[in-house]
Scaffold this motif. Structure first.
Motif, PDB file in Angstrom:
ATOM      1  N   TYR A   1      32.741  -1.617  50.340  1.00  0.00           N
ATOM      2  CA  TYR A   1      33.140  -0.206  50.375  1.00  0.00           C
ATOM      3  C   TYR A   1      33.102   0.302  48.933  1.00  0.00           C
TER       4      TYR A   1
ATOM      5  N   GLY B   1      33.477   2.002  45.549  1.00  0.00           N
ATOM      6  CA  GLY B   1      34.597   2.833  45.105  1.00  0.00           C
ATOM      7  C   GLY B   1      35.907   2.127  45.376  1.00  0.00           C
ATOM      8  N   MET B   2      36.209   1.917  46.656  1.00  0.00           N
ATOM      9  CA  MET B   2      37.459   1.211  46.966  1.00  0.00           C
ATOM     10  C   MET B   2      37.406  -0.229  46.464  1.00  0.00           C
TER      11      MET B   2
ATOM     12  N   GLU C   1      39.260  11.070  52.364  1.00  0.00           N
ATOM     13  CA  GLU C   1      38.529  10.154  53.241  1.00  0.00           C
ATOM     14  C   GLU C   1      39.413   9.115  53.904  1.00  0.00           C
TER      15      GLU C   1
ATOM     16  N   LYS D   1      43.162  -3.490  40.748  1.00  0.00           N
ATOM     17  CA  LYS D   1      44.606  -3.553  41.009  1.00  0.00           C
ATOM     18  C   LYS D   1      45.076  -5.006  41.133  1.00  0.00           C
TER      19      LYS D   1
ATOM     20  N   ARG E   1      38.365  -0.385  42.847  1.00  0.00           N
ATOM     21  CA  ARG E   1      39.796  -0.051  42.708  1.00  0.00           C
ATOM     22  C   ARG E   1      40.678  -1.193  43.153  1.00  0.00           C
TER      23      ARG E   1
ATOM     24  N   ASP F   1      41.991   7.486  51.459  1.00  0.00           N
ATOM     25  CA  ASP F   1      41.595   7.716  50.065  1.00  0.00           C
ATOM     26  C   ASP F   1      41.523   6.400  49.290  1.00  0.00           C
ATOM     27  N   GLN F   2      40.878   5.414  49.922  1.00  0.00           N
ATOM     28  CA  GLN F   2      40.576   4.122  49.309  1.00  0.00           C
ATOM     29  C   GLN F   2      41.787   3.246  49.003  1.00  0.00           C
ATOM     30  N   GLU F   3      42.916   3.571  49.663  1.00  0.00           N
ATOM     31  CA  GLU F   3      44.086   2.707  49.537  1.00  0.00           C
ATOM     32  C   GLU F   3      44.393   2.157  50.927  1.00  0.00           C
TER      33      GLU F   3
END
Lengths: 146, 82, 146, 82
Positions: free
Chosen positions: C51, C53-54, D72, C61, C57, D57-59
């Motif tokens: 995925y 982008g995610m 998103e 983290k 991130r 949102d990607q979390e």
């Protein structure tokens, strides 16, 4: 199985490069490198004394035990003796296994046993003279988990 | 005759890395007593046996181990490898 | 801190070569490499979807958490996506710390979290078609130790 | 309008990697119900939610998470990295 006891420096990157490669049954490789650390800021050199003959035997036995217990595809142990400076590599181990749990456990087992059961003795040289590094109780205790 | 080896601070206190010893000791413990009775430097080096480890013919063992027929006995402090 | 998500192969030896070097406060370096394993003998390729982008991130983290928790001197994570063959490296992590316990724990923590919390999905291609690799309960359970 | 993304077998079952969705859903769970009621392929893909994970949102989050204002929402099976 590759076991070396030597005075010469070794190239950690080169030793990692081909380890455990070219096999279809290896899913996980773990490597550990021990480095001369300068906690006091005053360490100039570390000297490692060893017991030629027994050192190789002891390491071979420890490595074989790890290999059998975790069904390792490969094992490598390199341990230096003699004098070395802060930042220099002292030793390394590498393990190759099907799964990550086995590769990690075997590498930690090798380290725990090399620490307390392979005949090496460290002496630190600094601005304030030289002294033998004392064995830590926690290193002896670490063996009890295996 | 048996080859006796010393490492690290035991080597430094005894003042030599190895020596050949004529002995009738049956065990490591008896050999240690014999050495201690010979000279002060041995008595000092072996004053606290909890800080001393022993290998007979390059296998780690303890002070009750037999040494009859052994080629070499080594004394050293707890190891600090890794 | 060095984090890379890429389709290209990486050179494990070269990545290990300079990691954690040239510092006086590093005593221990641990590296892990994950490799495409062929258990069935019939695997032709593995494809990893991610995925964009995610992924970056999530890995940043996880790496920052490891760095803070074990006071690491350095961390590296490389994870590939796309297609790769048995024997090829999928990913690696590296940790540098004062002591071996911290370096090992941090590397295992990174692996446990990358396994179940970074958005990658593996698909295996073999003689008998393609199928998605199922997540294992034990991988989810492994997180509970941290 | 919200961007909805699908990965791995969810992407395959739904037949597309992403789409823009006009919705008044307040939470992920409401969005899923809305999608399921739209077409059979969504109903199939979301039939067992214990096998579906979600990120807003990607979390990474869970189905009770609010999506109001989110850019998103992504659905995918449990991850298999490493």
């Amino acid at each position: 199985m590759d076991i070396r006891v030597q005075a010469e420096p070794f190239d950690f990157g080169a030793e990692c490069a081909n380890f455990g490669q070219g096999r279809r049954d290896v899913g996980a490789v773990v490597t550990f490198m021990g480095v001369v650390r300068d906690d006091s800021g005053a360490l100039t050199e570390m000297e490692i004394e060893h017991y030629p003959g027994m050192t190789e035997r002891a390491i071979a036995k420890i490595a074989q035990q790890a290999r059998d217990r975790w069904a390792l595809a490969d094992v490598k142990v390199i341990h230096r003796h003699g004098r070395m400076r802060p930042g220099e590599a002292i030793m390394m181990v590498a393990t190759a296994a099907r799964h990550r749990k086995a590769a990690f456990e075997a590498a930690e087992y090798l380290m725990d046993y090399l620490k307390s059961r392979a005949p090496f003795w460290k002496k630190e040289y600094g601005a304030d003279g030289a002294q033998w590094v004392a064995a830590k109780d926690e290193d002896e205790d670490a063996l009890s988990r295996w | 005759m048996i080859e006796v080896l010393y490492f690290a601070w035991l080597r430094e206190r005894i003042g030599q890395p190895r020596e050949r010893v004529e002995t009738r000791a049956q065990t490591v413990a008896e050999l240690v007593e014999e050495l201690k009775s010979r000279e002060e430097r041995y008595a000092v080096a072996f004053s606290d046996l909890s800080a001393v480890r022993v290998a007979v013919d390059q296998e780690l063992t303890d002070f009750s181990a037999p040494i009859v027929g052994a080629r070499e006995v080594a004394f050293f402090p707890p190891m600090t490898g890794g």
